[in-house]
Design an enzyme around this catalytic site. Sequence first.
Site, mmCIF file in Angstrom:
data_model
loop_
_atom_site.group_PDB
_atom_site.id
_atom_site.type_symbol
_atom_site.label_atom_id
_atom_site.label_comp_id
_atom_site.label_asym_id
_atom_site.label_seq_id
_atom_site.Cartn_x
_atom_site.Cartn_y
_atom_site.Cartn_z
ATOM 1 N N CYS A 1 1.071 -1.113 0.037
ATOM 2 C CA CYS A 1 0.027 0.010 0.077
ATOM 3 C C CYS A 1 0.973 1.135 0.058
ATOM 4 O O CYS A 1 1.769 1.435 1.069
ATOM 5 C CB CYS A 1 -0.991 -0.085 1.411
ATOM 6 N N CYS B 1 -5.246 6.317 -3.220
ATOM 7 C CA CYS B 1 -4.493 4.968 -3.612
ATOM 8 C C CYS B 1 -3.219 4.927 -3.830
ATOM 9 O O CYS B 1 -3.133 5.599 -5.212
ATOM 10 C CB CYS B 1 -5.404 3.754 -4.249
#
Length: 265
Positions: free
Chosen positions: A76, A202
Amino acid sequence: MNISFYKYQGTGNDFVIIDNRNGHFDSKNVKLVNFLCDRRFGIGADGLMLLESNADANIDFTMRYYNSDGNEASMCGNGGRCIAAFAVHQDAVGNKDKFYFDAVDGLHEASYNNGIVSLKMTNVDHITEAENHYFLDTGSPHYISHQNKVDETDIVNYGREIRYSEAFKPGGTNVNIVQEVAADHIKVRTYERGVEDETLSCGTGVVASAIATYMKNKECMDFNIDVKGGRLNVSFTTEDDKNFSEIWLTGAATFVFKGEIEANI
């Protein structure tokens, strides 16, 4: 059981972070992680991260990332920036201008300056180019579609259909829609697997979107990127349009609050 935690966010992508250098947290307890990330019954977050020690003296710490569904996940990018900021705030790094941490996709370099974190991402050496999309892995797999009016797209239903399609089974994929604003400026919306919803930002998704936009136009390698939670910057280099390196993701990583929660799970 009382658990001490910290909450951070990077352009609206929010995370529960736990200092687990003493190994006290039960990282295999999927229900516990899911509870902590639950926005109604727990703390609320897109994911949870553990800051852990690393035996290598040249590596400052290890990052472990879990999706809000409770399962350990792939890399991530915004989480990496947030845990980098957390590590600086906890004096867990030797030099905030240049430090290293290990993650599921390998070693990352980072720097911290007054709330802004620059994170070096994994190299990209394979891009699938189809008639209406690109597919690449920037630490997590991403499907990229360029569209004219991304704000009008029902990203949840659109993303869910692609994420669960036969082409991407069994693991699925993250789904991004990209609108070109200028040669060096794009807008990105992302449906994230594991969250199973749109997130405000994101990190691996905007990196994938920037590289895909370069592949489409063969122009810019330094992008300002608007996401629902703010703005990020992505830069990279390539010599052959196949291998991408020196990939940097830069933006704010912000401490929100800290606390303690009782969890008997």
